[in-house]
Design an enzyme around this catalytic site. Structure first.
Site, short mmCIF file in Angstrom:
data_model
loop_
_atom_site.label_atom_id
_atom_site.label_comp_id
_atom_site.label_asym_id
_atom_site.label_seq_id
_atom_site.Cartn_x
_atom_site.Cartn_y
_atom_site.Cartn_z
N HIS A 1 -32.50 13.08 -38.87
CA HIS A 1 -33.31 12.00 -39.41
C HIS A 1 -34.75 12.07 -38.88
O HIS A 1 -35.72 12.09 -39.66
CB HIS A 1 -32.68 10.65 -39.04
CG HIS A 1 -33.41 9.46 -39.53
ND1 HIS A 1 -33.04 8.78 -40.67
CD2 HIS A 1 -34.51 8.81 -39.06
CE1 HIS A 1 -33.87 7.77 -40.87
NE2 HIS A 1 -34.78 7.76 -39.90
N GLU A 2 -34.88 12.13 -37.56
CA GLU A 2 -36.22 12.17 -36.97
C GLU A 2 -36.94 13.48 -37.28
O GLU A 2 -38.17 13.51 -37.42
CB GLU A 2 -36.14 11.94 -35.46
CG GLU A 2 -35.49 10.63 -35.04
CD GLU A 2 -36.10 9.39 -35.69
OE1 GLU A 2 -37.27 9.45 -36.11
OE2 GLU A 2 -35.39 8.36 -35.77
N GLU B 1 -39.80 7.34 -44.83
CA GLU B 1 -38.36 7.20 -44.65
C GLU B 1 -37.58 8.02 -45.67
O GLU B 1 -36.48 8.50 -45.39
CB GLU B 1 -37.96 5.72 -44.75
CG GLU B 1 -36.52 5.43 -44.39
CD GLU B 1 -36.20 5.68 -42.92
OE1 GLU B 1 -35.01 5.70 -42.57
OE2 GLU B 1 -37.15 5.86 -42.12
N HIS C 1 -38.74 13.02 -40.48
CA HIS C 1 -40.05 12.40 -40.25
C HIS C 1 -41.04 13.42 -39.72
O HIS C 1 -42.20 13.48 -40.14
CB HIS C 1 -39.91 11.26 -39.23
CG HIS C 1 -39.32 10.00 -39.76
ND1 HIS C 1 -39.85 9.31 -40.83
CD2 HIS C 1 -38.24 9.28 -39.35
CE1 HIS C 1 -39.13 8.22 -41.07
NE2 HIS C 1 -38.15 8.18 -40.18
#
Length: 504
Positions: free
Chosen positions: A268-269, A298, A272
Site C-alpha cells: 500500500h505505502e 490513494e 503511494h
C-alpha cells in the site's frame, strides 16, 4: 509593465524555495514517527511550528499576490492545463486560501498536531481515551477556527475536505458513499452468511519479523519502488512521507504471528511512494510536480495493494518466493493462500480490513468527524458513538478505545476531511485499472510472470506525470473517457467474492 516570463520565473523560484521548507517539515515529521526520542517531542513541536509559520509567510507574501495578479491577466494563464497555466491557477488558489489563515493559527495547528500525536500514541497503548480527550478537543477547536477562517461554503467540513480533494463537496461525497454503502451492505451480508470460510490461520503462523522486513522490501522493489530514492522503516501507524520525489520514506508495522498486516501495508505505502517517485522531479515545489488529490494518491496505493497484490495471478508468481522465505508457508496450496489473503469478515481495524468491508470503515469516520466538527458530537462521547456505528454498519463492537475511536492517527494529526479520500481512491483505482487493462491487455498475464513495469509505466504516463494539471474529476475522464463511477469497483468485488464464497 514587467515581462510576464520574468514574473513567472520569480513566482516559480519562490515556490520552489517554499517547497524546500515544506519538505524539511516532511522529514522532521517522518523522524518524529520513527526515530525521535520520546523526550524530544516538545522541542520537535516548536521546530515544526516555526517552519510552518515560515512556509505560511512565504505562501501569503504580498509580492506573491502581486505576481499572481499580474500573471492571471497574461497570455501565460490562457491555457489552464499548460505548465504556466497550471502553476498560476493552482498557486493562485493556494494564495487565496492561505491568506485567510492567521499565521498564529497555522503555527498552533502544527504545534498541537505534533504534541497530540504523541499523546495519541501513549493513550492508545494504555487504552486511555480520557488522556487523549483534551488533545482531541483542542484539535477540533483549532480545525473549527480554520474552517471558519477559510469559509469555502457555509458547510464547515467543505473547507477541510477541500485541502485533500480540491473542489469536492461534503454533500457530493455523502451521496457517493451512501450509494456505495447500499450496494456493499448486501454483499457483505452474503459473505457473512456463506458457509465457506477462508483458511485465515495460514497467515497467523510464525513469520519472523526480520524476514518479513526483507521480503516486504523485495516485494516493494519488484512492483517498482526505487530504494535508491527511498527507504522502509517501522512506525505505529504506516504512512508514506519524505522530502521529495528522490527521497520517499515508507513505513509499516510488523507482527511475528500476522503476515498480512505488515506485507500489505508495504504494498500500500509503496503504491503511494511510486506515485511520489513518478512525479516530475524537475517540477518539485510547483503544482505541476505535486499530486492532484489524496483520492488520486490513494488510488495508486489501493491499486497495488488490492488489485495487484491480492490477485490470484500475483500469488501464482509470488507464493513460491514466500515459501522459500518462510517455512510456515511451505505446503500451502495456491487456492488456500489466495483465499486467505482475501478473507472477508466484519472487523475492527480499518487498516487490516478487506476490500469488501473497507469502505464501511470509512463511512463511520466520515460521519463521526462531521459530527465532531459541527459540535453535534462532544469529544467525550466519541467512543460510544464509534461503537454504535460499528455495530450498525459492520455488526461488531470494539472491546476497547484502542481498537475503536483511537485506532487511527488522523484526528490527533488534525487531518479532518482526509478519510473520504480513501473511499474515493478505491473508486478511482478500479476505474483506472480497467482502462490500463484495456490498453495493455490482460494484466494477470503480466503478473503471473512477475512483470509489473508495464502497469507502473502506464500509471506514470497517464497519471503521475501530469501533477495538478487536471482536477481529479478531469483526470478520471481524460484517462478513462468516463466520469467517476462506483460500478467498476462493485463489479470486481462481486466477481471476486462470489467465486471465493460461492455466492449466487
Amino acid at each position: 509593465m514587467a515581462n510576464p516570463n520574468d514574473t513567472f520565473t520569480k513566482l516559480c523560484d519562490h515556490a520552489r524555495q517554499t517547497g524546500l521548507l515544506t519538505s524539511t517539515i516532511g522529514i522532521l515529521n517522518w523522524d518524529e514517527e520513527t526515530y525521535l526520542p520520546r523526550d524530544g517531542r516538545a522541542h520537535r513541536a516548536e521546530q515544526t511550528a516555526l517552519l510552518a509559520g515560515m512556509v505560511h509567510q512565504r505562501q501569503t507574501a504580498a509580492e506573491v499576490g502581486g505576481w499572481l495578479a499580474e500573471l492571471k491577466e497574461s497570455p501565460l494563464a490562457a491555457d489552464p492545463h499548460s505548465t504556466e497555466g497550471c502553476v498560476i491557477r493552482q498557486l493562485g488558489r493556494q494564495y487565496d486560501k492561505k491568506t485567510k489563515l492567521p499565521q498564529k493559527l497555522v503555527e498552533e495547528l502544527t504545534r498541537t498536531a505534533s504534541l497530540a500525536q504523541q499523546a495519541w500514541v501513549d493513550a492508545r497503548k494504555a487504552d486511555d481515551f480520557t488522556a487523549f480527550q483534551p488533545w482531541l478537543e483542542r484539535t477540533i477547536d483549532l480545525k473549527q477556527q480554520e474552517a471558519a477562517a477559510v469559509g469555502v461554503t457555509d458547510v464547515a467540513y467543505d473547507a477541510l475536505l477541500d485541502d485533500y480533494e480540491p473542489g469536492e463537496s461534503t454533500a457530493n461525497v455523502a451521496q457517493v458513499l451512501s450509494g456505495l454503502r447500499e450496494q456493499l451492505t448486501p454483499l457483505v451480508e452474503q459473505i457473512v452468511e456463506s458457509k465457506h470460510k477462508a483458511p485465515r490461520e495460514i497467515l497467523s503462523r510464525s513469520y519472523p519479523v526480520d524476514k518479513q522486513a526483507e521480503f516486504g522490501k523485495q516485494a516493494a522493489a519488484a512492483i517498482g519502488f526505487d530504494f535508491n530514492a527511498g527507504r522502509l522503516d517501522v512506525t505505529a501507524h504506516p504512512f508514506c512521507g519524505g522530502g521529495g520525489p528522490r527521497d520517499v520514506r515508507l513505513t509499516t508495522r510488523y507482527d511475528a504471528n500476522e503476515f498480512a498486516g505488515g506485507f500489505f501495508s508495504i504494498l500500500h505505502e509503496a503504491g503511494h511512494g511510486i506515485y511520489e517517485q513518478g512525479l516530475p522531479a524537475d517540477q518539485f515545489g510547483l503544482p505541476t510536480g505535486e499530486a492532484v488529490s489524496l483520492g488520486i494518491h490513494e488510488s495508486q496505493s489501493r491499486m497495488w495493494e488490492n488489485l495487484v497484490g491480492r490477485s490470484r495471478a500475483y500469488w501464482e508468481h509470488t507464493l513460491p518466493e514466500l515459501q522459500g522465505a518462510f517455512e510456515s508457508a511451505r505446503g500451502v496450496g495456491l487456492d488456500e493462500f489466495y483465499f486467505a489473503v482475501n478473507d472477508s469478515r466484519p472487523s475492527l481495524i480499518r487498516t487490516e480490513s478487506d476490500e469488501a468491508t473497507y469502505n464501511l470503515h470509512i463511512i463511520v469516520r466520515f460521519e463521526l468527524e462531521q459530527a465532531l466538527l459541527s459540535g453535534d458530537l462532544p469529544a467525550a462521547d466519541l467512543p460510544s458513538a464509534w461503537n454504535e456505528k460499528y455495530q450498525q454498519y459492520l455488526g461488531v463492537t470494539p472491546p476497547s478505545s484502542a481498537d475503536g475511536a483511537m485506532q487511527d492517527v488522523h484526528w490527533s494529526a488534525g487531518l479532518y476531511g482526509y478519510f473520504p479520500t480513501y473511499a474515493l481512491g478505491n473508486l478511482y483505482a478500479a476505474q483506472f485499472f480497467d482502462q490500463a487493462e484495456a490498453d495493455l491487455g490482460d494484466l494477470d498475464d503480466h503478473f503471473r510472470r512477475g512483470e509489473f513495469t508495464p502497469l507502473r509505466d502506464w500509471l506514470r504516463r497517464n497519471i503521475h506525470q501530469h501533477g495538478q494539471r487536471y482536477s481529479a474529476a478531469e483526470l478520471v475522464e481524460r484517462v478513462t473517457g468516463k466520469p467517476l463511477s462506483h460500478e467498476p469497483l462493485m463489479r470486481r468485488l462481486r466477481a471476486k467474492f462470489a467465486e471465493l464464497y460461492d455466492l449466487p
